[in-house]
Design a protein around this motif. Structure first.
Motif, PDB file in Angstrom:
ATOM      1  N   LYS A 177     -10.189  -9.660   5.574  1.00  0.00           N
ATOM      2  CA  LYS A 177      -9.190  -9.085   4.662  1.00  0.00           C
ATOM      3  C   LYS A 177      -8.073 -10.106   4.391  1.00  0.00           C
ATOM      4  O   LYS A 177      -7.602 -10.247   3.252  1.00  0.00           O
ATOM      5  CB  LYS A 177      -8.630  -7.795   5.270  1.00  0.00           C
ATOM      6  CG  LYS A 177      -7.390  -7.274   4.592  1.00  0.00           C
ATOM      7  CD  LYS A 177      -7.606  -5.976   3.861  1.00  0.00           C
ATOM      8  CE  LYS A 177      -6.331  -5.580   3.138  1.00  0.00           C
ATOM      9  NZ  LYS A 177      -6.461  -4.412   2.309  1.00  0.00           N
ATOM     10  N   SER A 181      -7.359 -11.708   0.691  1.00  0.00           N
ATOM     11  CA  SER A 181      -6.051 -11.644   0.018  1.00  0.00           C
ATOM     12  C   SER A 181      -5.591 -13.058  -0.341  1.00  0.00           C
ATOM     13  O   SER A 181      -5.083 -13.298  -1.449  1.00  0.00           O
ATOM     14  CB  SER A 181      -5.014 -10.935   0.894  1.00  0.00           C
ATOM     15  OG  SER A 181      -4.582 -11.759   1.967  1.00  0.00           O
ATOM     16  N   ASN A 184      -7.635 -14.370  -3.371  1.00  0.00           N
ATOM     17  CA  ASN A 184      -7.170 -13.786  -4.633  1.00  0.00           C
ATOM     18  C   ASN A 184      -5.868 -14.424  -5.101  1.00  0.00           C
ATOM     19  O   ASN A 184      -5.693 -14.717  -6.282  1.00  0.00           O
ATOM     20  CB  ASN A 184      -6.944 -12.274  -4.477  1.00  0.00           C
ATOM     21  CG  ASN A 184      -8.236 -11.517  -4.272  1.00  0.00           C
ATOM     22  OD1 ASN A 184      -9.314 -12.104  -4.322  1.00  0.00           O
ATOM     23  ND2 ASN A 184      -8.130 -10.223  -4.020  1.00  0.00           N
ATOM     24  N   VAL A 241       2.937  -3.560   1.355  1.00  0.00           N
ATOM     25  CA  VAL A 241       1.826  -4.226   0.656  1.00  0.00           C
ATOM     26  C   VAL A 241       1.150  -3.290  -0.351  1.00  0.00           C
ATOM     27  O   VAL A 241       0.494  -3.756  -1.275  1.00  0.00           O
ATOM     28  CB  VAL A 241       0.769  -4.819   1.631  1.00  0.00           C
ATOM     29  CG1 VAL A 241       1.357  -5.919   2.497  1.00  0.00           C
ATOM     30  CG2 VAL A 241       0.152  -3.746   2.485  1.00  0.00           C
ATOM     31  N   SER A 266       1.080  -7.548  -4.181  1.00  0.00           N
ATOM     32  CA  SER A 266       0.554  -6.240  -3.814  1.00  0.00           C
ATOM     33  C   SER A 266      -0.763  -5.953  -4.554  1.00  0.00           C
ATOM     34  O   SER A 266      -1.739  -5.477  -3.957  1.00  0.00           O
ATOM     35  CB  SER A 266       1.606  -5.174  -4.123  1.00  0.00           C
ATOM     36  OG  SER A 266       1.027  -3.912  -4.119  1.00  0.00           O
ATOM     37  N   GLN A 268      -2.955  -8.099  -5.631  1.00  0.00           N
ATOM     38  CA  GLN A 268      -4.032  -8.947  -5.117  1.00  0.00           C
ATOM     39  C   GLN A 268      -4.539  -8.444  -3.766  1.00  0.00           C
ATOM     40  O   GLN A 268      -5.719  -8.542  -3.450  1.00  0.00           O
ATOM     41  CB  GLN A 268      -3.579 -10.408  -4.994  1.00  0.00           C
ATOM     42  CG  GLN A 268      -3.169 -11.040  -6.311  1.00  0.00           C
ATOM     43  CD  GLN A 268      -4.179 -10.812  -7.419  1.00  0.00           C
ATOM     44  OE1 GLN A 268      -5.383 -10.980  -7.215  1.00  0.00           O
ATOM     45  NE2 GLN A 268      -3.713 -10.401  -8.584  1.00  0.00           N
ATOM     46  N   ILE A 269      -3.625  -7.891  -2.958  1.00  0.00           N
ATOM     47  CA  ILE A 269      -4.043  -7.331  -1.665  1.00  0.00           C
ATOM     48  C   ILE A 269      -4.851  -6.056  -1.910  1.00  0.00           C
ATOM     49  O   ILE A 269      -5.880  -5.809  -1.279  1.00  0.00           O
ATOM     50  CB  ILE A 269      -2.827  -7.041  -0.754  1.00  0.00           C
ATOM     51  CG1 ILE A 269      -2.088  -8.353  -0.439  1.00  0.00           C
ATOM     52  CG2 ILE A 269      -3.270  -6.350   0.543  1.00  0.00           C
ATOM     53  CD1 ILE A 269      -0.749  -8.159   0.232  1.00  0.00           C
ATOM     54  N   ASP A 270      -4.385  -5.283  -2.891  1.00  0.00           N
ATOM     55  CA  ASP A 270      -5.047  -4.046  -3.236  1.00  0.00           C
ATOM     56  C   ASP A 270      -6.480  -4.286  -3.734  1.00  0.00           C
ATOM     57  O   ASP A 270      -7.371  -3.463  -3.529  1.00  0.00           O
ATOM     58  CB  ASP A 270      -4.226  -3.349  -4.339  1.00  0.00           C
ATOM     59  CG  ASP A 270      -4.615  -1.902  -4.490  1.00  0.00           C
ATOM     60  OD1 ASP A 270      -4.714  -1.234  -3.444  1.00  0.00           O
ATOM     61  OD2 ASP A 270      -4.834  -1.461  -5.630  1.00  0.00           O
ATOM     62  N   CYS A 272      -8.521  -6.319  -2.560  1.00  0.00           N
ATOM     63  CA  CYS A 272      -9.408  -6.738  -1.460  1.00  0.00           C
ATOM     64  C   CYS A 272     -10.171  -5.534  -0.923  1.00  0.00           C
ATOM     65  O   CYS A 272      -9.723  -4.400  -1.057  1.00  0.00           O
ATOM     66  CB  CYS A 272      -8.600  -7.315  -0.304  1.00  0.00           C
ATOM     67  SG  CYS A 272      -7.642  -8.744  -0.761  1.00  0.00           S
TER      68      CYS A 272
END
Ligand code: IPD
Ligand code: CA
Ligand code: CA
Ligand code: CA
Length: 282
Positions: A177, A181, A184, A241, A266, A268-270, A272
Motif C-alpha cells: 500500500k 501510494s 501514484n 488521508v 488524498s 492518490q492514496i484513495d 490504491c
C-alpha cells in the motif's frame, strides 16, 4: 479566562527548555548508547536513551504541572493509556527517529505537543543533531531558531516534493500500500519523494517550505502533535488521508502547504488497493 494564555505560555517555555535539555542528551548519546532493544518487531527499535529522555520529561512535567496529563511513546509502551482527554495534555515523543539515532543518521528530534480540550495549543520540535529548535504557539506563528516559518506557495503538485516514510510495519500488504501510494504520487509526476526518517522533522520541513507535503499511515499522536501546530502556524493544512479532517488519534496524516496539494495526495492514496482488515497498521 484571561490568565489562561499566560499559563500555556509558561508551559511552552518549559517545553522549549525541556526539548533543549533532552536534545542535548540525545545528541551526546548518538555515539555511545547503541544497546538496541526491540519492541513490536525486529525493525521497531528502542534504546535506553528513548526511555531516559521520556522519564526526564515526564518527571519534570509532573513536578511543574502536577494536574496535567501526559501521553508519551515509551510510557504507552510500558502500559500507560493512550487516550486524549480534555485536560491539559503533554504529547511527547522523546526520540523521534530512533532508527536514525541508532545508525547515526543525522535527523533525530525531541517532539513535545500540548493540547487542551483536545485542541493543540503549542508544539516544540528540536532537531537535535542539526540544532534546530522549531516552535509554534496557536495564533502566534511558527519559528525555527527564532526565524518565522512559512509554507511553500507552490500550487502545482507536479512541481512539488512530497515526503513520506516506510514506518516500521513490514507486513507485505502494508508495504504494498505504501509503494502503491508512492508510485501514484511519483507518476503525477512530482519533482521528488523524500523522507528523513522522523515524522516530526518531515512536518517541520513542510512548515519550512522545502517540501510541499508529508503524509504517512501508521503514525501515532506523539509523532505529529507538535508538528501539527508548527505546520498550521506556518500557513499549512492538515488532513486525514481520506480527505476528511485530521483526527490526531487516527494514526494517519497529510500535512501540506495548501488544501489543493493535500487533496491531490488524498486522491492518490484513495486510488490504491485497500488494505485487508487483518493487515491494518497495528
Ligand atoms: C518513527 C519515525 C518514522 C516514522 C514512524 C515513526 P520513532 O518514530 O517518525 O519516521 O516513519 O512511523 O514511528 O519510533 O522513531 O519515534
Ligand atoms: Ca518508536
Ligand atoms: Ca516517533
Ligand atoms: Ca520515539
Amino acid at each position: 479566562q484571561s490568565s489562561m494564555p499566560d499559563l500555556w505560555q509558561d508551559a511552552m517555555d518549559h517545553a522549549v527548555s525541556l526539548a533543549r535539555t533532552a536534545g542535548t542528551l540525545v545528541r551526546e548519546a548518538v555515539q555511545n548508547d547503541m544497546k538496541v532493544m526491540l519492541k513490536s518487531s525486529s525493525v521497531d527499535l528502542v534504546t535506553k536513551t528513548d526511555q531516559k529522555v521520556e522519564k526526564l520529561i515526564l518527571e519534570s512535567v509532573k513536578e511543574k504541572f502536577p494536574t496535567h496529563s501526559f501521553i508519551g511513546e515509551e510510557s504507552v509502551a510500558a502500559g500507560e493509556p493512550c487516550k486524549l482527554s480534555d485536560s491539559p495534555t503533554w504529547i511527547v515523543d522523546p526520540v523521534d527517529g530512533t532508527t536514525n539515532f541508532v545508525h547515526g543518521y543525522p535527523f533525530v528530534a525531541v517532539s513535545i505537543g500540548f493540547a487542551v480540550n483536545k485542541k493543540l495549543e503549542f508544539g516544540v520540535v528540536y532537531s537535535c543533531i542539526e540544532d534546530k529548535m522549531y516552535t509554534a504557539r496557536r495564533g502566534k506563528g511558527a519559528f525555527c531558531n527564532g526565524q518565522p516559518l512559512q509554507v511553500s506557495d507552490q500550487k502545482e503538485i507536479n512541481q512539488s516534493i512530497i515526503a513520506t516514510e516506510f514506518g516500521s510495519d513490514r507486513h507485505v500488504e502494508v508495504v504494498d500500500k505504501i509503494f502503491s501510494s508512492m508510485r501514484n504520487i511519483l507518476c503525477l509526476p512530482v519533482h521528488g519523494i523524500r523522507g528523513v526518517g522522523s515524522a516530526a522533522i518531515n512536518m517541520c520541513l513542510v512548515a519550512s517550505g522545502c517540501v510541499e507535503a508529508y503524509y504517512e499511515m501508521g503514525i501515532h499522536c506523539w509523532d505529529i502533535a507538535a508538528g501539527v501546530v508548527i505546520v498550521e502556524e506556518a500557513g499549512g493544512v492538515l488532513m486525514d488521508v481520506d480527505g476528511g479532517p485530521l483526527d490526531l488519534m487516527s494514526r494517519r496524516v497529510i500535512a501540506a502547504n495548501n488544501k489543493m496539494i493535500a487533496e491531490r495526495i488524498s486522491e492518490q492514496i484513495d486510488a490504491c488497493a485497500p488494505l485487508r482488515d487483518d493487515a491494518s497498521t497495528a
